[in-house]
Design a protein around this motif. Structure first.
Motif, mmCIF file in Angstrom:
data_model
loop_
_atom_site.group_PDB
_atom_site.id
_atom_site.type_symbol
_atom_site.label_atom_id
_atom_site.label_comp_id
_atom_site.label_asym_id
_atom_site.label_seq_id
_atom_site.Cartn_x
_atom_site.Cartn_y
_atom_site.Cartn_z
ATOM 1 N N ARG A 128 43.070 53.716 41.047
ATOM 2 C CA ARG A 128 43.693 52.398 40.925
ATOM 3 C C ARG A 128 45.187 52.445 41.198
ATOM 4 N NH1 ARG A 128 41.957 49.143 35.420
ATOM 5 N NH2 ARG A 128 40.056 48.181 36.209
ATOM 6 N N PHE A 129 45.719 51.271 41.479
ATOM 7 C CA PHE A 129 47.162 51.076 41.506
ATOM 8 C C PHE A 129 47.600 50.861 40.056
ATOM 9 C CE2 PHE A 129 50.996 48.454 42.139
ATOM 10 C CZ PHE A 129 51.656 49.218 43.098
ATOM 11 N N PRO A 130 48.703 51.460 39.600
ATOM 12 C CA PRO A 130 49.053 51.398 38.171
ATOM 13 C C PRO A 130 49.190 49.993 37.592
ATOM 14 C CG PRO A 130 50.877 52.274 39.493
ATOM 15 C CD PRO A 130 49.662 52.274 40.363
ATOM 16 N N ILE A 131 49.777 49.076 38.352
ATOM 17 C CA ILE A 131 50.020 47.728 37.827
ATOM 18 C C ILE A 131 48.715 46.945 37.639
ATOM 19 C CG2 ILE A 131 51.081 45.496 38.448
ATOM 20 C CD1 ILE A 131 53.502 47.057 39.435
ATOM 21 N N THR A 132 47.647 47.396 38.288
ATOM 22 C CA THR A 132 46.350 46.741 38.116
ATOM 23 C C THR A 132 45.885 46.809 36.666
ATOM 24 O OG1 THR A 132 45.812 47.442 40.367
ATOM 25 C CG2 THR A 132 44.004 46.588 39.033
ATOM 26 N N TYR A 133 46.240 47.881 35.969
ATOM 27 C CA TYR A 133 45.882 47.999 34.558
ATOM 28 C C TYR A 133 46.545 46.893 33.729
ATOM 29 C CZ TYR A 133 44.056 52.712 35.516
ATOM 30 O OH TYR A 133 43.327 53.774 35.987
ATOM 31 N N ILE A 134 47.750 46.508 34.132
ATOM 32 C CA ILE A 134 48.467 45.441 33.431
ATOM 33 C C ILE A 134 47.759 44.107 33.647
ATOM 34 C CG2 ILE A 134 50.645 44.158 33.313
ATOM 35 C CD1 ILE A 134 52.088 46.744 34.106
ATOM 36 N N MET A 135 47.392 43.837 34.898
ATOM 37 C CA MET A 135 46.680 42.596 35.210
ATOM 38 C C MET A 135 45.383 42.498 34.412
ATOM 39 S SD MET A 135 43.729 41.850 37.211
ATOM 40 C CE MET A 135 43.700 42.741 38.766
ATOM 41 N N GLU A 136 44.647 43.591 34.349
ATOM 42 C CA GLU A 136 43.377 43.599 33.618
ATOM 43 C C GLU A 136 43.586 43.310 32.133
ATOM 44 O OE1 GLU A 136 39.590 46.522 33.683
ATOM 45 O OE2 GLU A 136 41.479 47.463 33.053
ATOM 46 N N ALA A 137 44.601 43.936 31.551
ATOM 47 C CA ALA A 137 44.898 43.714 30.128
ATOM 48 C C ALA A 137 45.329 42.272 29.885
ATOM 49 C CB ALA A 137 45.988 44.680 29.666
ATOM 50 N N ALA A 138 46.132 41.734 30.786
ATOM 51 C CA ALA A 138 46.590 40.349 30.659
ATOM 52 C C ALA A 138 45.410 39.378 30.713
ATOM 53 C CB ALA A 138 47.586 40.031 31.775
ATOM 54 N N ASP A 139 44.454 39.668 31.561
ATOM 55 C CA ASP A 139 43.244 38.856 31.683
ATOM 56 C C ASP A 139 42.424 38.937 30.396
ATOM 57 O OD1 ASP A 139 41.359 37.223 32.906
ATOM 58 O OD2 ASP A 139 40.344 38.872 33.918
ATOM 59 N N ASP A 140 42.252 40.154 29.888
ATOM 60 C CA ASP A 140 41.483 40.347 28.654
ATOM 61 C C ASP A 140 42.119 39.600 27.484
ATOM 62 O OD1 ASP A 140 39.724 41.957 30.009
ATOM 63 O OD2 ASP A 140 40.619 43.848 29.347
ATOM 64 N N ILE A 141 43.439 39.656 27.394
ATOM 65 C CA ILE A 141 44.149 38.987 26.298
ATOM 66 C C ILE A 141 43.990 37.469 26.389
ATOM 67 C CG2 ILE A 141 46.449 38.472 25.363
ATOM 68 C CD1 ILE A 141 47.217 41.385 26.062
ATOM 69 N N SER A 142 44.045 36.949 27.588
ATOM 70 C CA SER A 142 43.997 35.488 27.767
ATOM 71 C C SER A 142 42.650 34.906 27.358
ATOM 72 C CB SER A 142 44.312 35.110 29.208
ATOM 73 O OG SER A 142 43.212 35.404 30.057
ATOM 74 N N TYR A 143 41.603 35.708 27.447
ATOM 75 C CA TYR A 143 40.269 35.225 27.090
ATOM 76 C C TYR A 143 40.071 35.057 25.581
ATOM 77 C CZ TYR A 143 37.886 35.537 31.628
ATOM 78 O OH TYR A 143 37.471 35.312 32.915
#
Length: 482
Positions: A234-249
């Protein structure tokens, strides 16, 4: 060695911009003005064909995810400053780090079809049942073409919004984003034509779902090579996007269910407290009890807003700090792209993980399995299936006939001559570009690949529809069959 200068670059396919901040701002402008992004306002988050504008759409959800990602990125940088950003090659790259995380989050759902994730399953089932029997008739005498045909068959039955997002960005909208911005959208690193790895594989999590199609394979490999990212990583910043998505749910679906009248504030409070006690969870229980007591003392019309606004703020703040800490504690693996977990799911003993499980359990039981929600899913199943059925004649054409059709030549199938006119010219151009790049010497392989790209064309058209446009197209074409 962690050096973000190797990942946050100005490389792009055309018209490279030498200054990193200008390159980043160019990406932001292209994304924010994209028609594909605007279409998300008419796509389902949970509740299909929703008329109430206060209920989340894919666009409003993506905006919330982008804000969470921005918050996480800034928190990570603030923590790293204690050691010195130059240690990680992040000096003068703070804006690039934050903006890439934010824009990746805006883009993360750009490939989702109308009517939400249920439509993904519907498309894959239709492909398996209706498209593959057509494909079986294609001749493949050479061993390499037999393997190619088998691989493409698997690819076509693995539609995924994440993989479709890359097609939208690179081919359908031709946004010419920086390689950094493109690869950050690659949430899962397995090709749709590849087998799912075993659970004990080192990259089993980041490769658990299809991340790109065969049609984008060469482009993805090129970007990975240019940025020094290993295949499957993965690209490192992708982990941030995934976490942000999980939090928003976490609370969003509960809020929307209240707005829809599915769950009352009192029932939401009861469900959360009961589930917390059942799972022996104390962190979330304490927050919920404190905020519910405060809300009850407030003015009645605003009790729900008071409860959710403060509860969400407390949860988001804590979870952002938590995932930032996990990111930094596992920095080398995250940077390398081999960190084999979502940031929020890494520490299953943490109070935050347990709180997440409580909220996920409630959403699954009382929202996603709600009768009205599932009725909408059944309706979307009918609409998506019907649309593909109507465009099936285009897939039944011989290669020569379909190519003649694109040149406005008359063919025997008069239905196909009319159907092709309904497909967007941008999608047809993407198909033609793929076809023109094929080797025409091996006629057997050419026909196999032409048909594969033709199926992609139909999928691009139908999956790119908004909810209401899909419904309208369904009504129009259904009338023709009566």
């Amino acid at each position: 060695m962690i050096d973000y200068k190797k990942r946050l670059t100005t490389f792009r396919q055309m018209n490279e911009i030498d200054i990193i901040d200008y390159s980043i701002e160019s990406d932001r402008g292209r994304i924010l003005s994209s028609a594909a992004l605007r279409r998300l306002q008419k796509r389902t988050q949970v509740f299909a064909l929703e008329l109430n504008a206060s209920i989340r759409s894919r666009l409003t959800h993506s905006i919330e995810v982008a804000q969470n990602a921005r918050f996480i990125a800034k928190t990570i940088l603030a923590k790293l400053k204690d050691e010195g950003l130059d240690k990680y090659g992040l000096e003068e790259l703070e804006n690039a780090f934050i903006s890439t995380a934010e824009m990746t989050s805006l883009l993360h759902d750009i490939g989702n079809p109308p009517f939400g994730h249920f439509a993904e399953q519907t498309i894959n089932k239709w492909m398996s049942k209706n498209a593959l029997p057509i494909f079986e008739e294609f001749e493949a005498l050479k061993d390499e073409n037999k393997k190619l045909k088998e691989m493409l068959s698997f690819d076509l039955c693995n539609y995924d919004g994440n993989a479709q997002a890359l097609r939208v960005i690179m081919k359908l909208q031709r946004m010419n984003l920086s390689y950094t911005q493109i690869i950050s959208v690659l949430k899962y690193t397995r090709g749709a034509y590849e087998e799912k790895p075993k659970k004990d594989s080192n990259l089993s999590y980041v490769m658990k779902k299809p991340g790109f199609y065969y049609s984008e394979k060469d482009s993805i490999l090129k970007i990975q090579e240019k940025l020094g990212i290993k295949a499957g990583h993965r690209f490192p910043i992708t982990y941030i996007m995934e976490a942000a998505d999980d939090i928003s749910y976490l609370t969003a679906d509960l809020e929307d269910s209240h707005e829809k009248g599915i769950l009352s504030l009192k029932k939401i409070y009861r469900l959360i407290t009961e589930e917390c006690k059942k799972q022996e969870e104390e962190y979330l229980l304490k927050i919920v009890e404190e905020e519910y007591t405060k809300a009850q003392a407030g003015e009645k019309p605003y009790q729900f807003n008071m409860f959710f606004t403060i509860m969400r703020a407390r949860l988001v703040g804590s979870l952002v700090r938590h995932v930032a800490e996990v990111y930094i504690q596992n920095h080398e693996k995250v940077f390398e792209g081999s960190f084999n977990s979502a940031l929020l799911e890494y520490d299953e003993q943490s109070k935050y993980y347990k709180a997440i499980k409580v909220l996920q359990t409630i959403s699954t039981k009382y929202i996603y399995q709600n009768k009205d929600v599932q009725t909408l899913e059944l309706q979307s199943y009918k609409i998506i299936n019907s649309l593909f059925d109507n465009y099936k004649p285009l897939l039944e054409l011989k290669t020569e006939d379909f190519l003649a059709l694109l040149e406005d030549k008359k063919i025997d199938c008069f239905i196909s001559m009319r159907l092709i006119k309904r497909i967007s010219s941008k999608q047809i151009v993407a198909y033609e570009n793929d076809i023109n790049a094929l080797d025409k010497e091996d006629k057997e392989a050419f026909k196999i690949l032409e048909w594969y790209h033709r199926v992609r064309l139909i999928i691009d058209y139908i999956s790119g529809m908004t909810d209401d446009y899909a419904l309208e197209e369904y009504k129009v074409l259904s009338a023709l069959n009566k």
